[in-house]
Design a protein around this motif. Sequence first.
Motif, short mmCIF file in Angstrom:
data_model
loop_
_atom_site.label_atom_id
_atom_site.label_comp_id
_atom_site.label_asym_id
_atom_site.label_seq_id
_atom_site.Cartn_x
_atom_site.Cartn_y
_atom_site.Cartn_z
N GLY A 145 -7.28 -12.51 -21.90
CA GLY A 145 -6.21 -12.60 -21.95
C GLY A 145 -5.03 -11.95 -21.77
N ILE A 146 -6.26 -10.57 -20.77
CA ILE A 146 -4.99 -9.50 -20.49
C ILE A 146 -3.88 -10.04 -19.29
CG2 ILE A 146 -4.83 -7.69 -18.87
CD1 ILE A 146 -7.58 -7.01 -19.80
N ASN A 147 -2.63 -10.01 -19.76
CA ASN A 147 -1.10 -10.17 -18.83
C ASN A 147 -0.16 -9.47 -19.08
OD1 ASN A 147 0.40 -11.78 -17.74
ND2 ASN A 147 0.74 -13.74 -19.80
N GLY A 148 -0.18 -9.18 -17.69
CA GLY A 148 0.77 -7.79 -17.27
C GLY A 148 0.31 -6.14 -17.63
N PHE A 149 -1.02 -5.81 -18.08
CA PHE A 149 -1.76 -4.30 -17.90
C PHE A 149 -1.14 -4.31 -16.76
CE2 PHE A 149 -5.01 -1.00 -18.03
CZ PHE A 149 -4.58 -0.84 -19.27
N GLN A 150 -0.96 -2.55 -16.58
CA GLN A 150 -0.69 -2.01 -15.88
C GLN A 150 -0.96 -1.64 -14.66
OE1 GLN A 150 1.96 -1.66 -13.29
NE2 GLN A 150 3.83 -2.84 -14.23
N ILE A 151 -1.61 -1.94 -13.82
CA ILE A 151 -3.18 -0.66 -12.86
C ILE A 151 -2.15 -0.67 -11.23
CG2 ILE A 151 -4.61 -1.98 -13.79
CD1 ILE A 151 -5.40 -3.80 -11.44
N PHE A 152 -3.05 -0.14 -10.75
CA PHE A 152 -2.29 0.56 -9.04
C PHE A 152 -2.18 -0.03 -8.24
CE2 PHE A 152 -5.74 4.41 -10.63
CZ PHE A 152 -3.55 4.93 -9.77
N SER A 153 -2.67 -1.47 -8.24
CA SER A 153 -2.22 -2.60 -7.75
C SER A 153 -1.16 -3.57 -8.55
CB SER A 153 -2.92 -3.57 -7.53
OG SER A 153 -3.91 -4.62 -8.78
N GLY A 154 -0.85 -3.46 -9.32
CA GLY A 154 0.62 -4.03 -10.14
C GLY A 154 -0.07 -4.56 -11.43
N PRO A 155 1.22 -5.94 -12.22
CA PRO A 155 0.22 -5.83 -13.36
C PRO A 155 -0.86 -7.19 -13.44
CG PRO A 155 2.80 -6.44 -13.15
CD PRO A 155 2.25 -6.02 -11.56
N LEU A 156 -1.90 -6.82 -14.28
CA LEU A 156 -3.17 -7.46 -14.27
C LEU A 156 -2.95 -8.69 -14.81
CD1 LEU A 156 -5.79 -7.59 -13.11
CD2 LEU A 156 -6.45 -6.03 -14.91
N LYS A 157 -3.03 -9.94 -14.15
CA LYS A 157 -3.35 -11.03 -15.18
C LYS A 157 -4.85 -11.57 -14.32
CE LYS A 157 -1.94 -15.37 -16.90
NZ LYS A 157 -2.40 -15.17 -18.00
N PHE A 158 -5.52 -11.72 -15.17
CA PHE A 158 -6.69 -13.03 -13.82
C PHE A 158 -6.72 -13.93 -14.29
CE2 PHE A 158 -9.58 -9.19 -16.34
CZ PHE A 158 -9.39 -8.32 -15.02
N PRO A 171 -11.24 6.10 -0.80
CA PRO A 171 -11.19 5.24 -1.37
C PRO A 171 -11.77 4.43 -3.07
CG PRO A 171 -11.73 5.85 1.22
CD PRO A 171 -11.76 6.62 -0.10
N TYR A 172 -11.45 3.57 -3.91
CA TYR A 172 -11.58 3.31 -5.25
C TYR A 172 -11.76 4.14 -5.84
CZ TYR A 172 -12.69 -0.02 -1.59
OH TYR A 172 -12.40 -1.50 -0.44
N SER A 173 -11.04 5.70 -5.61
CA SER A 173 -11.02 6.43 -6.67
C SER A 173 -9.96 5.76 -7.78
CB SER A 173 -10.11 7.83 -6.34
OG SER A 173 -11.33 8.19 -5.35
N PRO A 174 -8.15 5.35 -7.32
CA PRO A 174 -7.79 4.23 -8.16
C PRO A 174 -7.99 3.19 -9.13
CG PRO A 174 -6.77 5.28 -6.30
CD PRO A 174 -8.20 5.34 -5.98
N GLN A 175 -8.96 2.53 -8.44
CA GLN A 175 -9.57 0.75 -8.77
C GLN A 175 -10.52 1.19 -9.56
OE1 GLN A 175 -9.26 1.60 -5.58
NE2 GLN A 175 -8.20 -0.08 -4.64
N SER A 176 -11.81 2.30 -9.13
CA SER A 176 -12.91 3.03 -10.00
C SER A 176 -11.83 3.69 -11.61
CB SER A 176 -13.83 4.01 -10.12
OG SER A 176 -14.33 3.68 -8.50
#
Length: 386
Positions: free
Chosen positions: A345-358, A312-317
């Motif tokens: 300003g991040i928009n679409g950066f790929q992380i394990f949960s999908g494209p990132l946008k805060f 748990p939380y290896s991918p998130q870290s």
Amino acid sequence: MKSPKIILGVALAAVAATSACGQGVLGGDDEGGDDKGPIVLGMNVPKSGSSAEIGPYMENGAQLAIEEINAKGGVLGRKLQLRAEDDGCDPKMATAAANKLVAAGVKASVGGYCSGATLPTLPVFDKAKIPMVIPAANSTDLVAQKLKHVFLINGTGDQQTTAAMAWLVKSGAKKVAVMHDNTSYAKDIAVRTAAELDKPGGPDKAGIETVNPGESDYSANVTAVLKTSPDFIYWTGYYQEGGLLTRQLRQAGYKGKIMVADGAVDPKIISIAQGENADGLYATMTQMPDTIQGAQNWVAKYKQKFSADPGPYSPQSYDAVRVVAEAMTKAGSTDGAKVVTALEGINGFQIFSGPLKFTPDHRLSEGGFVILVVKDGKFALQDSLK
């Protein structure tokens, strides 16, 4: 919600991407840097206490990302370095650990597991203008303070409540008891879930029960809950107490369904519950390494590096480091204010949960929660809640 999907090659390509001006991860000028040595990232994780099992998962995930990025040339022409401190999931220990990291000159924080221990570190890092990308802690209280340096890449308590309610309805629950340990994270989800159960049109609330963490005998709590005749019990605390409660509920004759929140998702809960008592145990959780589509190569790389399975939380870290590296790259600097602007300003950066946008309050637009279930002694994907 969309099921989180990732292809390792895409993720690594995103890390290594460079711009035409050489301002990618492989190069660029650190306008805000105060030296040319390593860029140190700080990480508060539990290495002691009842949640100590989680610490290595998180630290290893972060270290794997750092080594991959460094192999490509680092960030802004400098190597990344990880400094991890033990917070013991204890507020006082966590505050002391955060102050150590600030004194050590870390440029960003990529830690935080227990919300109750992470909360008091927010003003420490914020005052020092050090960006925090928190991979695991997810109480809604973390974003309620609206601190500009705080970002979450795990779904928050209100998003987990939405996932829990969707599954309770879908699984046909009639009367639900909610149990928590009064910590910030657990109480947040429990209170929100209880409020949803009070609304008409869904399962009824059997009651809400608070337990004292760290005890070995929860028979009084078990008796109190069973008197309300629930057919479904939702535990929102951590795995140590979750395993004991699961075992003691079954030993007391409870035949209904049990679900736990993400803080209790760890292989150890199964052994604590004693094997078959955990069979059919549900969980609200962001996806685990072995339930993420396309992550097999990443899992194999982790195993090769650390001679252990990711948890748990290896991918998130891993992603927290990558997100910080991306922001520093975009900012062309390790200066806190510039990195915060880049994170926003991040928009679409790929992380394990999908494209990132805060979102404007610095959390994920979608929580990414799925339903896991214990089968054959391990957690497996039950439902993506599409």
